[in-house]
Motif scaffolding. Structure first.
Motif, PDB file in Angstrom:
ATOM      1  N   SER A   1      32.879  36.293-113.719  1.00 56.18           N
ATOM      2  CA  SER A   1      33.442  37.767-112.768  1.00 56.18           C
ATOM      3  C   SER A   1      32.091  38.313-112.943  1.00 56.18           C
ATOM      4  N   PHE A   2      31.758  38.631-113.981  1.00 56.92           N
ATOM      5  CA  PHE A   2      30.771  39.488-114.680  1.00 56.92           C
ATOM      6  C   PHE A   2      29.815  39.822-113.988  1.00 56.92           C
ATOM      7  N   LEU A   3      29.189  37.731-113.789  1.00 57.74           N
ATOM      8  CA  LEU A   3      28.322  37.387-113.547  1.00 57.74           C
ATOM      9  C   LEU A   3      27.904  36.951-111.942  1.00 57.74           C
ATOM     10  N   SER A   4      29.102  37.023-110.869  1.00 59.17           N
ATOM     11  CA  SER A   4      28.940  36.767-109.630  1.00 59.17           C
ATOM     12  C   SER A   4      28.593  38.709-109.380  1.00 59.17           C
ATOM     13  N   HIS A   5      29.385  39.261-109.386  1.00 58.80           N
ATOM     14  CA  HIS A   5      29.023  40.828-109.183  1.00 58.80           C
ATOM     15  C   HIS A   5      27.712  41.134-108.966  1.00 58.80           C
ATOM     16  N   ALA A   6      27.787  41.482-107.469  1.00 55.97           N
ATOM     17  CA  ALA A   6      26.614  41.321-106.433  1.00 55.97           C
ATOM     18  C   ALA A   6      25.516  40.652-107.080  1.00 55.97           C
TER      19      ALA A   6
ATOM     20  N   ASP B   1      37.270  48.953 -90.851  1.00 53.82           N
ATOM     21  CA  ASP B   1      36.769  48.740 -91.523  1.00 53.82           C
ATOM     22  C   ASP B   1      36.511  47.394 -91.789  1.00 53.82           C
ATOM     23  N   ALA B   2      38.021  46.379 -91.914  1.00 51.64           N
ATOM     24  CA  ALA B   2      37.945  45.335 -92.596  1.00 51.64           C
ATOM     25  C   ALA B   2      36.331  43.891 -92.219  1.00 51.64           C
ATOM     26  N   ALA B   3      36.472  43.178 -93.364  1.00 52.86           N
ATOM     27  CA  ALA B   3      34.888  41.858 -93.358  1.00 52.86           C
ATOM     28  C   ALA B   3      36.151  40.956 -92.785  1.00 52.86           C
ATOM     29  N   THR B   4      36.052  39.875 -92.138  1.00 55.35           N
ATOM     30  CA  THR B   4      36.292  38.965 -92.120  1.00 55.35           C
ATOM     31  C   THR B   4      35.678  37.608 -91.931  1.00 55.35           C
ATOM     32  N   SER B   5      34.420  37.870 -92.497  1.00 52.74           N
ATOM     33  CA  SER B   5      33.312  36.680 -91.946  1.00 52.74           C
ATOM     34  C   SER B   5      32.610  37.061 -92.798  1.00 52.74           C
ATOM     35  N   ASN B   6      30.980  35.712 -93.025  1.00 53.09           N
ATOM     36  CA  ASN B   6      30.415  36.399 -94.258  1.00 53.09           C
ATOM     37  C   ASN B   6      30.896  35.688 -96.342  1.00 53.09           C
ATOM     38  N   PHE B   7      31.374  34.755 -95.402  1.00 57.05           N
ATOM     39  CA  PHE B   7      32.279  34.080 -97.107  1.00 57.05           C
ATOM     40  C   PHE B   7      32.047  33.137 -97.322  1.00 57.05           C
ATOM     41  N   ILE B   8      31.238  32.746 -98.505  1.00 55.69           N
ATOM     42  CA  ILE B   8      31.106  31.577 -99.056  1.00 55.69           C
ATOM     43  C   ILE B   8      30.870  30.972-100.021  1.00 55.69           C
TER      44      ILE B   8
ATOM     45  N   ALA C   1      22.042  39.125-105.928  1.00 62.15           N
ATOM     46  CA  ALA C   1      21.372  37.957-105.341  1.00 62.15           C
ATOM     47  C   ALA C   1      20.942  37.184-105.579  1.00 62.15           C
ATOM     48  N   VAL C   2      21.459  36.430-104.219  1.00 63.36           N
ATOM     49  CA  VAL C   2      20.182  34.813-104.234  1.00 63.36           C
ATOM     50  C   VAL C   2      20.200  34.450-102.890  1.00 63.36           C
ATOM     51  N   PRO C   3      19.302  34.270-102.542  1.00 64.49           N
ATOM     52  CA  PRO C   3      18.384  33.849-101.133  1.00 64.49           C
ATOM     53  C   PRO C   3      20.183  33.133-100.318  1.00 64.49           C
ATOM     54  N   ALA C   4      19.929  33.347 -99.707  1.00 63.75           N
ATOM     55  CA  ALA C   4      21.407  32.958 -98.608  1.00 63.75           C
ATOM     56  C   ALA C   4      20.426  31.029 -98.370  1.00 63.75           C
ATOM     57  N   GLY C   5      21.757  29.881 -99.224  1.00 63.35           N
ATOM     58  CA  GLY C   5      20.865  28.652 -99.165  1.00 63.35           C
ATOM     59  C   GLY C   5      20.407  28.065 -99.717  1.00 63.35           C
TER      60      GLY C   5
ATOM     61  N   LEU D   1      33.978  32.292-104.894  1.00 62.37           N
ATOM     62  CA  LEU D   1      34.541  32.666-103.710  1.00 62.37           C
ATOM     63  C   LEU D   1      33.537  34.011-103.710  1.00 62.37           C
ATOM     64  N   MET D   2      32.889  34.199-102.712  1.00 60.90           N
ATOM     65  CA  MET D   2      31.851  35.163-102.445  1.00 60.90           C
ATOM     66  C   MET D   2      31.967  35.780-100.968  1.00 60.90           C
ATOM     67  N   TRP D   3      30.778  36.856-101.189  1.00 63.48           N
ATOM     68  CA  TRP D   3      30.373  37.518 -99.489  1.00 63.48           C
ATOM     69  C   TRP D   3      29.410  37.564 -99.201  1.00 63.48           C
ATOM     70  N   GLU D   4      28.868  37.880 -98.043  1.00 62.65           N
ATOM     71  CA  GLU D   4      27.323  37.811 -98.953  1.00 62.65           C
ATOM     72  C   GLU D   4      27.102  38.993 -97.209  1.00 62.65           C
ATOM     73  N   GLU D   5      26.413  40.168 -97.593  1.00 62.85           N
ATOM     74  CA  GLU D   5      26.237  40.666 -96.987  1.00 62.85           C
ATOM     75  C   GLU D   5      25.006  41.200 -96.097  1.00 62.85           C
ATOM     76  N   SER D   6      24.601  41.806 -94.990  1.00 64.07           N
ATOM     77  CA  SER D   6      23.612  40.579 -94.259  1.00 64.07           C
ATOM     78  C   SER D   6      22.663  41.079 -95.289  1.00 64.07           C
ATOM     79  N   SER D   7      21.740  41.958 -96.041  1.00 67.86           N
ATOM     80  CA  SER D   7      20.835  42.262 -96.348  1.00 67.86           C
ATOM     81  C   SER D   7      20.957  40.977 -98.069  1.00 67.86           C
ATOM     82  N   GLY D   8      21.909  39.885 -97.172  1.00 71.50           N
ATOM     83  CA  GLY D   8      22.439  38.226 -98.584  1.00 71.50           C
ATOM     84  C   GLY D   8      22.472  38.727 -99.966  1.00 71.50           C
ATOM     85  N   THR D   9      22.786  39.624-100.283  1.00 70.51           N
ATOM     86  CA  THR D   9      23.447  39.562-101.311  1.00 70.51           C
ATOM     87  C   THR D   9      24.422  39.282-101.322  1.00 70.51           C
ATOM     88  N   LEU D  10      25.376  38.844-102.344  1.00 72.33           N
ATOM     89  CA  LEU D  10      26.619  38.134-102.901  1.00 72.33           C
ATOM     90  C   LEU D  10      27.132  38.945-103.289  1.00 72.33           C
TER      91      LEU D  10
END
Length: 182
Positions: A11-16, A121-128, A18-22, A134-143
């Motif tokens: 869990s710690f390793l998966s928080h915020a 303020d709900a986000a329903t997309s950008n789940f990857i 930064a991994v480039p999309a793809g 399960l991760m959520w991707e911000e518009s900046s590409g940060t997971l």
């Protein structure tokens, strides 16, 4: 104890992260799956629907607490987590899982439709998924994968929250949310 420590480290390793999309991210196929939480029990526990919100545990133990309680399976389409409930008739078609990525808040995870208002303020997309995580991707590409579980008044039942700013509030468990095939 060992499982809990492993889950906390993952869990710690998966928080915020930064991994480039793809980059090493695989698209999950459209096969139905369950979302489960690791790290709070000796095995994983299922994520389920109750009155518009997401909970984890054995849904049958929570039935007396909610008006509509149902196990949920998902398919991912266009980065949205669409539900296919069991039985399907309990949820409206097109019901989506949402998080609320709001700075300095720990807010409940829920589901759209079904007679419940969806927060603005709900986000329903950008789940990857990173593998099955399960991760959520911000518009900046940060997971991020900053889910939290709050124990409820029924043993083994937890409400699911999203801790966007990684506040780590006391009283909440830090799970790892993954997909498993049904």
């Amino acid at each position: 104890m060992k499982l809990s420590i492993v889950a906390m480290v993952l869990s710690f390793l998966s928080h915020a992260t930064a991994v480039p999309a793809g980059n090493d991210l695989e698209k999950r196929d459209s096969t139905p799956f369950k979302l489960v939480a690791y790290g709070v029990a000796s095995s994983y526990i299922d994520i389920f629907f109750s009155d518009g919100l997401a909970y984890a545990g054995d849904a049958s133990l929570w039935e007396a607490e909610g008006n509509v309680v149902t196990d949920v399976t998902f398919i991912i389409q266009n980065t949205e987590l669409n539900t296919t409930a069991t039985p399907v008739s309990k949820l409206d078609a097109g019901t989506l899982l949402y998080i609320r990525p709001v700075e300095n808040e720990v807010l409940s995870v829920g589901f759209t439709k079904n007679g419940h208002d969806t927060p603005s303020d709900a986000a329903t997309s950008n789940f990857i998924f990173y593998g099955t995580y399960l991760m959520w991707e911000e518009s900046s590409g940060t997971l991020s994968s900053s889910f939290r579980l709050l124990p409820m008044n029924v043993s083994g039942i937890y409400q699911l929250f999203y801790d966007y700013s990684n506040l780590y509030p006391s009283g909440y468990a830090i799970p790892v949310i993954k997909s498993v095939n049904v």
